[in-house]
Design a protein around this motif. Sequence first.
Motif, PDB file in Angstrom:
ATOM      1  N   PHE A  11       0.831  -1.029  -0.067  1.00 58.75           N
ATOM      2  CA  PHE A  11       0.000   0.082  -0.021  1.00 58.75           C
ATOM      3  C   PHE A  11       1.005   1.147  -0.061  1.00 58.75           C
ATOM      4  CE2 PHE A  11      -3.830  -2.341   2.072  1.00 58.75           C
ATOM      5  CZ  PHE A  11      -4.164  -3.006   0.854  1.00 58.75           C
ATOM      6  N   ILE A  14       1.610   1.918  -3.635  1.00 55.58           N
ATOM      7  CA  ILE A  14       0.518   2.238  -4.014  1.00 55.58           C
ATOM      8  C   ILE A  14       0.405   3.834  -3.936  1.00 55.58           C
ATOM      9  CG2 ILE A  14      -1.977   2.370  -4.101  1.00 55.58           C
ATOM     10  CD1 ILE A  14      -1.977  -0.776  -3.909  1.00 55.58           C
ATOM     11  N   PHE A  33      -9.592   2.534  -2.649  1.00 54.20           N
ATOM     12  CA  PHE A  33      -9.190   1.761  -4.152  1.00 54.20           C
ATOM     13  C   PHE A  33      -9.842   0.294  -4.108  1.00 54.20           C
ATOM     14  CE2 PHE A  33      -5.348   1.667  -1.938  1.00 54.20           C
ATOM     15  CZ  PHE A  33      -4.924   0.289  -1.783  1.00 54.20           C
ATOM     16  N   ARG A  34     -10.148  -0.432  -5.266  1.00 57.38           N
ATOM     17  CA  ARG A  34     -10.869  -1.693  -5.456  1.00 57.38           C
ATOM     18  C   ARG A  34      -9.943  -2.623  -4.773  1.00 57.38           C
ATOM     19  NH1 ARG A  34     -16.052  -0.861  -6.796  1.00 57.38           N
ATOM     20  NH2 ARG A  34     -16.386   0.842  -8.125  1.00 57.38           N
ATOM     21  N   ASP A  35     -10.161  -3.714  -4.044  1.00 58.20           N
ATOM     22  CA  ASP A  35      -9.379  -4.691  -3.954  1.00 58.20           C
ATOM     23  C   ASP A  35      -9.079  -5.689  -5.140  1.00 58.20           C
ATOM     24  OD1 ASP A  35      -8.687  -6.240  -0.657  1.00 58.20           O
ATOM     25  OD2 ASP A  35      -8.602  -7.608  -2.464  1.00 58.20           O
ATOM     26  N   ILE A  36      -7.718  -6.015  -5.132  1.00 56.83           N
ATOM     27  CA  ILE A  36      -7.500  -6.882  -6.493  1.00 56.83           C
ATOM     28  C   ILE A  36      -7.841  -8.286  -6.200  1.00 56.83           C
ATOM     29  CG2 ILE A  36      -5.077  -7.809  -5.300  1.00 56.83           C
ATOM     30  CD1 ILE A  36      -3.731  -6.767  -7.941  1.00 56.83           C
ATOM     31  N   GLN A  37      -8.505  -8.571  -5.053  1.00 56.89           N
ATOM     32  CA  GLN A  37      -8.996 -10.164  -5.018  1.00 56.89           C
ATOM     33  C   GLN A  37     -10.440  -9.757  -4.360  1.00 56.89           C
ATOM     34  OE1 GLN A  37      -5.533 -12.320  -3.248  1.00 56.89           O
ATOM     35  NE2 GLN A  37      -6.038 -13.480  -4.906  1.00 56.89           N
ATOM     36  N   LEU A  45     -10.730  -0.792  -0.480  1.00 51.79           N
ATOM     37  CA  LEU A  45     -10.067  -0.681   0.601  1.00 51.79           C
ATOM     38  C   LEU A  45     -10.034   0.921   0.909  1.00 51.79           C
ATOM     39  CD1 LEU A  45      -7.199  -3.276  -0.535  1.00 51.79           C
ATOM     40  CD2 LEU A  45      -9.092  -3.719   1.293  1.00 51.79           C
ATOM     41  N   ASN A  93      -8.691  -5.737   9.870  1.00 49.42           N
ATOM     42  CA  ASN A  93      -7.815  -6.857  10.514  1.00 49.42           C
ATOM     43  C   ASN A  93      -6.516  -6.302  11.356  1.00 49.42           C
ATOM     44  OD1 ASN A  93      -9.681  -8.640   9.253  1.00 49.42           O
ATOM     45  ND2 ASN A  93      -8.610  -8.433   7.202  1.00 49.42           N
ATOM     46  N   VAL A  99      -5.569 -11.568  11.357  1.00 48.50           N
ATOM     47  CA  VAL A  99      -4.782 -11.897  10.046  1.00 48.50           C
ATOM     48  C   VAL A  99      -4.613 -10.637   8.908  1.00 48.50           C
ATOM     49  CG1 VAL A  99      -4.598 -13.480   8.116  1.00 48.50           C
ATOM     50  CG2 VAL A  99      -6.023 -14.258  10.305  1.00 48.50           C
ATOM     51  N   GLN A 100      -4.049  -9.600   9.572  1.00 48.70           N
ATOM     52  CA  GLN A 100      -3.414  -8.530   8.720  1.00 48.70           C
ATOM     53  C   GLN A 100      -2.637  -8.979   8.054  1.00 48.70           C
ATOM     54  OE1 GLN A 100      -2.621  -4.913  10.964  1.00 48.70           O
ATOM     55  NE2 GLN A 100      -2.346  -3.955   9.135  1.00 48.70           N
ATOM     56  N   GLU A 101      -2.580  -8.941   6.591  1.00 45.83           N
ATOM     57  CA  GLU A 101      -1.602  -9.260   5.673  1.00 45.83           C
ATOM     58  C   GLU A 101      -0.884  -8.071   5.171  1.00 45.83           C
ATOM     59  OE1 GLU A 101      -3.501 -12.752   3.208  1.00 45.83           O
ATOM     60  OE2 GLU A 101      -4.495 -11.203   3.019  1.00 45.83           O
ATOM     61  N   VAL A 102      -1.267  -6.936   4.962  1.00 45.79           N
ATOM     62  CA  VAL A 102      -0.666  -5.855   4.650  1.00 45.79           C
ATOM     63  C   VAL A 102      -0.387  -4.808   5.836  1.00 45.79           C
ATOM     64  CG1 VAL A 102      -0.567  -3.678   3.091  1.00 45.79           C
ATOM     65  CG2 VAL A 102      -1.558  -5.746   2.059  1.00 45.79           C
ATOM     66  N   HIS A 106      -5.752  -0.047   7.022  1.00 39.79           N
ATOM     67  CA  HIS A 106      -6.741  -0.133   6.129  1.00 39.79           C
ATOM     68  C   HIS A 106      -8.202  -0.533   6.710  1.00 39.79           C
ATOM     69  CE1 HIS A 106      -4.665  -4.000   5.322  1.00 39.79           C
ATOM     70  NE2 HIS A 106      -5.968  -4.269   4.933  1.00 39.79           N
ATOM     71  N   HIS A 108     -11.811  -2.480   4.934  1.00 37.19           N
ATOM     72  CA  HIS A 108     -12.359  -3.116   3.736  1.00 37.19           C
ATOM     73  C   HIS A 108     -13.882  -2.502   3.897  1.00 37.19           C
ATOM     74  CE1 HIS A 108      -9.340  -6.371   3.162  1.00 37.19           C
ATOM     75  NE2 HIS A 108      -8.976  -6.240   4.459  1.00 37.19           N
TER      76      HIS A 108
HETATM   77  P1  AMP Z   1      -5.555  -7.521   4.986  1.00 29.54           P
HETATM   78  O1  AMP Z   1      -5.569  -9.049   4.957  1.00 29.54           O
HETATM   79  O2  AMP Z   1      -6.850  -6.908   5.897  1.00 29.54           O
HETATM   80  O3  AMP Z   1      -4.169  -6.975   5.490  1.00 29.54           O
HETATM   81  O4  AMP Z   1      -6.068  -7.161   3.628  1.00 29.54           O
HETATM   82  C1  AMP Z   1      -5.238  -6.844   2.434  1.00 29.54           C
HETATM   83  C2  AMP Z   1      -6.030  -6.950   1.222  1.00 29.54           C
HETATM   84  O5  AMP Z   1      -5.041  -5.998   0.322  1.00 29.54           O
HETATM   85  C3  AMP Z   1      -6.277  -8.134   0.720  1.00 29.54           C
HETATM   86  O6  AMP Z   1      -7.771  -8.401   0.649  1.00 29.54           O
HETATM   87  C4  AMP Z   1      -5.738  -8.193  -0.617  1.00 29.54           C
HETATM   88  O7  AMP Z   1      -6.258  -8.755  -1.997  1.00 29.54           O
HETATM   89  C5  AMP Z   1      -5.667  -6.638  -1.059  1.00 29.54           C
HETATM   90  N1  AMP Z   1      -4.399  -6.358  -2.065  1.00 29.54           N
HETATM   91  C6  AMP Z   1      -3.100  -6.749  -1.894  1.00 29.54           C
HETATM   92  N2  AMP Z   1      -2.524  -6.279  -3.067  1.00 29.54           N
HETATM   93  C7  AMP Z   1      -3.354  -5.191  -3.576  1.00 29.54           C
HETATM   94  C8  AMP Z   1      -3.144  -4.426  -4.570  1.00 29.54           C
HETATM   95  N3  AMP Z   1      -1.961  -4.329  -5.316  1.00 29.54           N
HETATM   96  N4  AMP Z   1      -4.157  -3.644  -4.976  1.00 29.54           N
HETATM   97  C9  AMP Z   1      -5.400  -3.816  -4.345  1.00 29.54           C
HETATM   98  N5  AMP Z   1      -5.552  -4.557  -3.286  1.00 29.54           N
HETATM   99  C10 AMP Z   1      -4.576  -5.365  -2.771  1.00 29.54           C
END
Ligand code: AMP
Length: 122
Positions: A11, A14, A33-37, A45, A93, A99-102, A106, A108
């Motif tokens: 992010f 981005i 912006f729109r989530d990529i998945q 997001l 998250n 389970v925060q990945e990024v 942010h 959702h």
């Molecule tokens: P979280 O698990 O709450 O950290 O969510 C991270 C979110 O970021 C996931 O739903 C991913 O699909 C989304 N994501 C990761 N890379 C990108 C990207 N380049 N553009 C838009 N969304 C992304």
Amino acid sequence: MPQPYDDQNIFAKILRGEIPNDTVLETDHTLAFRDIQPQAPVHVLVVPKGAYVDHADFCANASDAEVLDFTRASAEVCRLTGVIGDGFRTITNSGDHGVQEVPHYHQHILGGRALGWMLAKE
Ligand code: AMP
């Protein structure tokens, strides 16, 4: 002990314009912006432009202007995407259990279909 902010997270890239995004709304302090998945027909997001790792960091350290801008931007995304009438869900998250990945704070926003129970029943 909170983790330090990693400016190489996706992010941050981005926000610096190094990676493209599908912008829904940009304000002084927030980018949405729109989530990529996408997990639903609407999956956006909402991301503060400031360098905040997670919910606790943002809530404790963001300025009043940033918090207000983020909150109003979130509401505006709901309006722009048309989810207010039928309903929607916001999710943040945090940490291992969440389970925060990024590691950039942010929110959702999910909608466009019935989303079911908040958590899977075990
Ligand atoms: P979280 O698990 O709450 O950290 O969510 C991270 C979110 O970021 C996931 O739903 C991913 O699909 C989304 N994501 C990761 N890379 C990108 C990207 N380049 N553009 C838009 N969304 C992304």
